[in-house]
Every structure is written in structure tokens, then in C-alpha cells.
Design an enzyme around this catalytic site. Sequence first.
Site, PDB file in Angstrom:
ATOM      1  N   GLU A   1     -11.208  -0.289  -4.014  1.00 58.75           N
ATOM      2  CA  GLU A   1     -10.296   0.292  -5.008  1.00 58.75           C
ATOM      3  C   GLU A   1     -10.878   0.235  -6.427  1.00 58.75           C
ATOM      4  OE1 GLU A   1      -7.359   1.694  -3.964  1.00 58.75           O
ATOM      5  OE2 GLU A   1      -7.995   1.177  -1.934  1.00 58.75           O
TER       6      GLU A   1
ATOM      7  N   GLY B   1       0.840  -1.202   0.000  1.00 60.94           N
ATOM      8  CA  GLY B   1       0.000   0.000   0.000  1.00 60.94           C
ATOM      9  C   GLY B   1       0.866   1.239   0.000  1.00 60.94           C
ATOM     10  N   TYR B   2       0.471   2.244  -0.807  1.00 60.98           N
ATOM     11  CA  TYR B   2       1.285   3.470  -0.907  1.00 60.98           C
ATOM     12  C   TYR B   2       0.429   4.727  -0.748  1.00 60.98           C
ATOM     13  CZ  TYR B   2      -0.810   3.202  -5.492  1.00 60.98           C
ATOM     14  OH  TYR B   2      -1.749   3.103  -6.509  1.00 60.98           O
TER      15      TYR B   2
HETATM   16  C1  SIN Z   1      -2.953   2.357  -2.122  1.00 58.55           C
HETATM   17  O1  SIN Z   1      -3.134   2.988  -1.091  1.00 58.55           O
HETATM   18  O2  SIN Z   1      -2.053   1.466  -2.175  1.00 58.55           O
HETATM   19  C2  SIN Z   1      -3.783   2.562  -3.343  1.00 58.55           C
HETATM   20  C3  SIN Z   1      -4.332   3.942  -3.506  1.00 58.55           C
HETATM   21  C4  SIN Z   1      -5.322   4.352  -2.458  1.00 58.55           C
HETATM   22  O3  SIN Z   1      -6.248   3.568  -2.136  1.00 58.55           O
HETATM   23  O4  SIN Z   1      -5.217   5.470  -1.948  1.00 58.55           O
END
Ligand code: SIN
Length: 192
Positions: free
Chosen positions: A99, A25-26
Amino acid sequence: MSANTIEDNRSRFNFDGVEAIWLFGYGSLIYKVDFPFLEQRPASIQGWARRFWQGSHDHRGTPEAPGRVVTLVEQPEAVCRGMAYRVSPKVFEYLDVREKNGYLRFSTAMTFDDGCQAEGLVYIATEDNQAFLGEAPDADIARQIALATGPSGPNADYLLRLADSLRQLGDDCAHTFALEACLLKSGLLTES
Ligand code: SIN
């Protein structure tokens, strides 16, 4: 415009016989951890840069006034720091819905802080998805974020919480911190 990727993601990987898999997750997956996990470790992936280039019509904005959330864009020298979770494949039944606005699951190698590596999955919204907004001047992105709000709350909270989380992870994501600075000096934030 929304871009529902639920069905695409469900046909993307065969989890038969898989008990657990790493998820990288980023973005909001760093700070909004509303799913069960078996293990959690800070990690990085190579060759990808975080960018507020994805539209959010369902969480941090509306179809009429989309917000902006992060995706990853390819950049050979970039290192993206985030949080890895070891999860049961069942978790993707929920995460694919969360998502769904343009994100597809891709395989990635990730490196943990002790240098160990693992293969896992990451959600990326590629530039061919209908909700992709792309590059814009920082001031314009910050203004759009300041003005957008959706079912998951103000878009500004997404940016500010992500910036705080990245600071805690010791990340130096210049893009996120530049947008945070623009947002804070924009004068457009309301007290909440
Ligand atoms: C993530 O957080 O890895 C994907 C993007 C998000 O949901 O903000």
C-alpha cells in the site's frame, strides 16, 4: 508521481506487546487476500465514502499512465462496507509495501454485522499525497481505468473485481457501480 509511505507507516504505531489487530479493507484488500489472517468478518466504518480518486503508478498503472484505485474521503453520513481481518502486526511489514503509493494507516472503529464494534487500522490515501488524483466525471474515470494497466494487471480488473466483491457483501456503493457501468459500456475493454 509515486508517494512512498513505507517509512511513515513504520513510525506510526507501536505494536509492542500487541498480538493481533483488526485491519479494515474496502478496496483490493477485500478480494486480493495475499496475507495471513487469524479471523475474517464483514464490517462497516462510519463517516467515510469509497472513491476512485487515488492514482496507481505501481500496481494498476505506470508513472506515465497511472490507473485509479480507491481511497476513502470523509462524508459524515456515509457508511463504507468492507472486510475486516484480525492479523498479526507482522503482516504490516508486507502490507505497508503493498500500500506504499500514498496510503497511511489510520485508527478506526469498525462495526461487525452482529453490531459488535472493534478498533483497528485502515489504509487511507489522503488528498495531500502526491499520487492523489481527486474527483472527475464518471466517464473520464472509467476511461482512465479502461486504458491503464500495471504490474498487478489491468486497472479494469481492479474495478470489476471490487464491484463483484461488494455485490457479494451486499453493499450498494453507488460510486463503484456507476463506474462499473460506464466501463462496461465504454467499448474500451479488451477480451482477456
Ligand atoms: C483497501 O483495500 O483497504 C485499500 C485500498 C486498496 O488497496 O485497494
